[in-house]
Design a protein around this motif. Sequence first.
Motif, PDB file in Angstrom:
ATOM      1  N   LEU A 133       0.815  -1.216   0.000  1.00 43.82           N
ATOM      2  CA  LEU A 133       0.000   0.000   0.000  1.00 43.82           C
ATOM      3  C   LEU A 133       0.848   1.267   0.000  1.00 43.82           C
ATOM      4  CD1 LEU A 133      -2.796   1.355   0.156  1.00 43.82           C
ATOM      5  CD2 LEU A 133      -2.685   1.068   2.634  1.00 43.82           C
ATOM      6  N   HIS A 134       1.958   1.248   0.709  1.00 44.15           N
ATOM      7  CA  HIS A 134       2.775   2.453   0.830  1.00 44.15           C
ATOM      8  C   HIS A 134       3.865   2.523  -0.227  1.00 44.15           C
ATOM      9  CE1 HIS A 134       0.467   3.162   4.370  1.00 44.15           C
ATOM     10  NE2 HIS A 134       0.876   2.030   4.905  1.00 44.15           N
ATOM     11  N   GLY A 135       3.811   1.650  -1.226  1.00 44.80           N
ATOM     12  CA  GLY A 135       4.760   1.661  -2.332  1.00 44.80           C
ATOM     13  C   GLY A 135       4.335   2.618  -3.423  1.00 44.80           C
ATOM     14  N   LYS A 136       5.091   2.647  -4.493  1.00 47.19           N
ATOM     15  CA  LYS A 136       4.876   3.601  -5.598  1.00 47.19           C
ATOM     16  C   LYS A 136       4.018   3.047  -6.734  1.00 47.19           C
ATOM     17  CE  LYS A 136       7.765   6.793  -4.051  1.00 47.19           C
ATOM     18  NZ  LYS A 136       7.266   8.060  -3.592  1.00 47.19           N
ATOM     19  N   PHE A 137       3.734   1.743  -6.721  1.00 43.47           N
ATOM     20  CA  PHE A 137       3.017   1.133  -7.851  1.00 43.47           C
ATOM     21  C   PHE A 137       1.708   1.855  -8.162  1.00 43.47           C
ATOM     22  CE2 PHE A 137      -0.184  -1.919  -9.372  1.00 43.47           C
ATOM     23  CZ  PHE A 137       0.394  -2.262 -10.579  1.00 43.47           C
ATOM     24  N   LYS A 138       0.923   2.133  -7.134  1.00 44.66           N
ATOM     25  CA  LYS A 138      -0.392   2.752  -7.342  1.00 44.66           C
ATOM     26  C   LYS A 138      -0.288   4.163  -7.910  1.00 44.66           C
ATOM     27  CE  LYS A 138      -0.648   4.405  -2.593  1.00 44.66           C
ATOM     28  NZ  LYS A 138       0.785   4.256  -2.414  1.00 44.66           N
ATOM     29  N   ASP A 139       0.904   4.777  -7.800  1.00 41.10           N
ATOM     30  CA  ASP A 139       1.115   6.141  -8.278  1.00 41.10           C
ATOM     31  C   ASP A 139       1.689   6.201  -9.687  1.00 41.10           C
ATOM     32  OD1 ASP A 139       0.268   7.094  -5.752  1.00 41.10           O
ATOM     33  OD2 ASP A 139       2.291   6.808  -4.944  1.00 41.10           O
ATOM     34  N   LEU A 140       1.970   5.056 -10.298  1.00 40.47           N
ATOM     35  CA  LEU A 140       2.484   5.052 -11.665  1.00 40.47           C
ATOM     36  C   LEU A 140       1.453   5.675 -12.607  1.00 40.47           C
ATOM     37  CD1 LEU A 140       3.990   1.452 -11.851  1.00 40.47           C
ATOM     38  CD2 LEU A 140       5.257   3.608 -11.789  1.00 40.47           C
ATOM     39  N   PRO A 141       1.907   6.477 -13.575  1.00 43.44           N
ATOM     40  CA  PRO A 141       0.957   7.109 -14.502  1.00 43.44           C
ATOM     41  C   PRO A 141       0.021   6.123 -15.192  1.00 43.44           C
ATOM     42  CG  PRO A 141       3.122   8.100 -14.731  1.00 43.44           C
ATOM     43  CD  PRO A 141       3.283   6.921 -13.803  1.00 43.44           C
ATOM     44  N   SER A 142       0.533   4.949 -15.566  1.00 48.13           N
ATOM     45  CA  SER A 142      -0.323   3.970 -16.249  1.00 48.13           C
ATOM     46  C   SER A 142      -1.418   3.445 -15.325  1.00 48.13           C
ATOM     47  CB  SER A 142       0.510   2.823 -16.807  1.00 48.13           C
ATOM     48  OG  SER A 142       1.249   2.211 -15.767  1.00 48.13           O
ATOM     49  N   VAL A 143      -1.082   3.209 -14.059  1.00 50.63           N
ATOM     50  CA  VAL A 143      -2.067   2.707 -13.095  1.00 50.63           C
ATOM     51  C   VAL A 143      -3.086   3.811 -12.790  1.00 50.63           C
ATOM     52  CG1 VAL A 143      -2.405   1.859 -10.737  1.00 50.63           C
ATOM     53  CG2 VAL A 143      -0.500   1.006 -12.115  1.00 50.63           C
ATOM     54  N   VAL A 161     -12.173  -0.644 -13.623  1.00 50.78           N
ATOM     55  CA  VAL A 161     -10.959  -0.871 -12.841  1.00 50.78           C
ATOM     56  C   VAL A 161     -11.117  -0.148 -11.511  1.00 50.78           C
ATOM     57  CG1 VAL A 161      -8.443  -0.582 -12.735  1.00 50.78           C
ATOM     58  CG2 VAL A 161      -9.567  -0.980 -14.939  1.00 50.78           C
ATOM     59  N   ARG A 162     -10.779  -0.834 -10.428  1.00 49.34           N
ATOM     60  CA  ARG A 162     -10.874  -0.177  -9.125  1.00 49.34           C
ATOM     61  C   ARG A 162      -9.680  -0.507  -8.249  1.00 49.34           C
ATOM     62  NH1 ARG A 162     -14.535  -3.530  -5.184  1.00 49.34           N
ATOM     63  NH2 ARG A 162     -14.304  -1.690  -3.910  1.00 49.34           N
ATOM     64  N   ARG A 163      -9.518   0.340  -7.269  1.00 48.34           N
ATOM     65  CA  ARG A 163      -8.451   0.183  -6.281  1.00 48.34           C
ATOM     66  C   ARG A 163      -9.087  -0.254  -4.964  1.00 48.34           C
ATOM     67  NH1 ARG A 163      -4.549   4.966  -3.815  1.00 48.34           N
ATOM     68  NH2 ARG A 163      -4.231   3.911  -1.832  1.00 48.34           N
ATOM     69  N   ILE A 164      -8.479  -1.263  -4.330  1.00 52.64           N
ATOM     70  CA  ILE A 164      -8.954  -1.742  -3.040  1.00 52.64           C
ATOM     71  C   ILE A 164      -7.757  -1.817  -2.099  1.00 52.64           C
ATOM     72  CG2 ILE A 164     -10.098  -3.619  -1.818  1.00 52.64           C
ATOM     73  CD1 ILE A 164     -11.215  -4.429  -4.639  1.00 52.64           C
ATOM     74  N   VAL A 178      -2.365  -2.844  -1.560  1.00 46.62           N
ATOM     75  CA  VAL A 178      -3.314  -2.278  -2.507  1.00 46.62           C
ATOM     76  C   VAL A 178      -3.523  -3.292  -3.632  1.00 46.62           C
ATOM     77  CG1 VAL A 178      -1.529  -1.031  -3.828  1.00 46.62           C
ATOM     78  CG2 VAL A 178      -3.907  -0.270  -3.945  1.00 46.62           C
ATOM     79  N   ILE A 179      -4.762  -3.425  -4.049  1.00 53.35           N
ATOM     80  CA  ILE A 179      -5.119  -4.282  -5.177  1.00 53.35           C
ATOM     81  C   ILE A 179      -5.708  -3.369  -6.252  1.00 53.35           C
ATOM     82  CG2 ILE A 179      -6.484  -6.257  -5.966  1.00 53.35           C
ATOM     83  CD1 ILE A 179      -4.739  -7.114  -3.652  1.00 53.35           C
ATOM     84  N   ILE A 180      -5.154  -3.428  -7.458  1.00 53.42           N
ATOM     85  CA  ILE A 180      -5.717  -2.738  -8.617  1.00 53.42           C
ATOM     86  C   ILE A 180      -6.303  -3.848  -9.475  1.00 53.42           C
ATOM     87  CG2 ILE A 180      -5.275  -1.225 -10.586  1.00 53.42           C
ATOM     88  CD1 ILE A 180      -4.658   0.117  -7.881  1.00 53.42           C
ATOM     89  N   THR A 181      -7.616  -3.798  -9.723  1.00 54.85           N
ATOM     90  CA  THR A 181      -8.257  -4.952 -10.354  1.00 54.85           C
ATOM     91  C   THR A 181      -9.422  -4.583 -11.269  1.00 54.85           C
ATOM     92  OG1 THR A 181      -9.264  -7.111  -9.907  1.00 54.85           O
ATOM     93  CG2 THR A 181      -9.802  -5.324  -8.371  1.00 54.85           C
ATOM     94  N   SER A 182      -9.670  -5.487 -12.193  1.00 54.66           N
ATOM     95  CA  SER A 182     -10.856  -5.395 -13.042  1.00 54.66           C
ATOM     96  C   SER A 182     -12.028  -6.161 -12.423  1.00 54.66           C
ATOM     97  CB  SER A 182     -10.553  -5.961 -14.437  1.00 54.66           C
ATOM     98  OG  SER A 182     -10.185  -7.322 -14.337  1.00 54.66           O
ATOM     99  N   LEU A 183     -11.795  -6.777 -11.280  1.00 53.77           N
ATOM    100  CA  LEU A 183     -12.859  -7.506 -10.573  1.00 53.77           C
ATOM    101  C   LEU A 183     -13.594  -6.505  -9.683  1.00 53.77           C
ATOM    102  CD1 LEU A 183     -10.805 -10.684  -9.715  1.00 53.77           C
ATOM    103  CD2 LEU A 183     -12.479 -10.394 -11.559  1.00 53.77           C
ATOM    104  N   THR A 184     -14.514  -5.786 -10.260  1.00 49.83           N
ATOM    105  CA  THR A 184     -15.169  -4.666  -9.577  1.00 49.83           C
ATOM    106  C   THR A 184     -16.065  -5.102  -8.426  1.00 49.83           C
ATOM    107  OG1 THR A 184     -16.928  -4.671 -11.234  1.00 49.83           O
ATOM    108  CG2 THR A 184     -15.051  -3.186 -11.610  1.00 49.83           C
ATOM    109  N   LEU A 216      -7.278   3.837 -13.575  1.00 47.19           N
ATOM    110  CA  LEU A 216      -8.296   4.149 -12.568  1.00 47.19           C
ATOM    111  C   LEU A 216      -9.119   5.366 -12.970  1.00 47.19           C
ATOM    112  CD1 LEU A 216      -6.090   3.519  -9.432  1.00 47.19           C
ATOM    113  CD2 LEU A 216      -8.093   2.187 -10.105  1.00 47.19           C
ATOM    114  N   PHE A 217      -8.488   6.360 -13.569  1.00 40.15           N
ATOM    115  CA  PHE A 217      -9.184   7.583 -13.964  1.00 40.15           C
ATOM    116  C   PHE A 217     -10.038   7.375 -15.221  1.00 40.15           C
ATOM    117  CE2 PHE A 217      -9.417  11.562 -16.353  1.00 40.15           C
ATOM    118  CZ  PHE A 217     -10.033  12.375 -15.413  1.00 40.15           C
ATOM    119  N   CYS A 218      -9.481   6.699 -16.217  1.00 38.72           N
ATOM    120  CA  CYS A 218     -10.177   6.548 -17.504  1.00 38.72           C
ATOM    121  C   CYS A 218     -11.245   5.454 -17.505  1.00 38.72           C
ATOM    122  CB  CYS A 218      -9.167   6.257 -18.616  1.00 38.72           C
ATOM    123  SG  CYS A 218      -8.038   7.618 -18.951  1.00 38.72           S
ATOM    124  N   TYR A 219     -11.120   4.478 -16.628  1.00 37.87           N
ATOM    125  CA  TYR A 219     -12.042   3.338 -16.628  1.00 37.87           C
ATOM    126  C   TYR A 219     -12.597   3.073 -15.222  1.00 37.87           C
ATOM    127  CZ  TYR A 219      -9.592   2.696 -21.025  1.00 37.87           C
ATOM    128  OH  TYR A 219      -9.036   2.896 -22.251  1.00 37.87           O
TER     129      TYR A 219
END
Length: 122
Positions: free
Chosen positions: A9-19, A30-33, A49-55, A23-26
Amino acid sequence: MDFAFENPLHGKFKDLPSVMGMLFCYPSRVRRIDTSYCNLGFRYQKPTVIITSLTRLRLPPPCPKHPCAAIRAGLPHAARVAECDDATKNALPPALVDALVEAWLRKHADAQTGAEAYLLID
């Protein structure tokens, strides 16, 4: 194809522009949990943190905001991630895997894919 990316959760992955772009475009696809391993049956906390298409994926919020059983009992976490061996550090809680599979099954319950097999990659 569905996906679930898991990262600290406290890492940088969730802050990558692609991620962030996903989250912003879809937002409906796509959601963050945010969660923590101690709320999923592990002895240590590990905010995740989980970034997933399993809404429909539902996981408990992270501890300590949503206290795990140990914290509710007035105890510290039984272990720290730094104290664990590599195999333990890299293991996913079975409850997390179960929740991911259940969310996938709910999402595709009515699908008539004709597939003979499915692939789950860890």
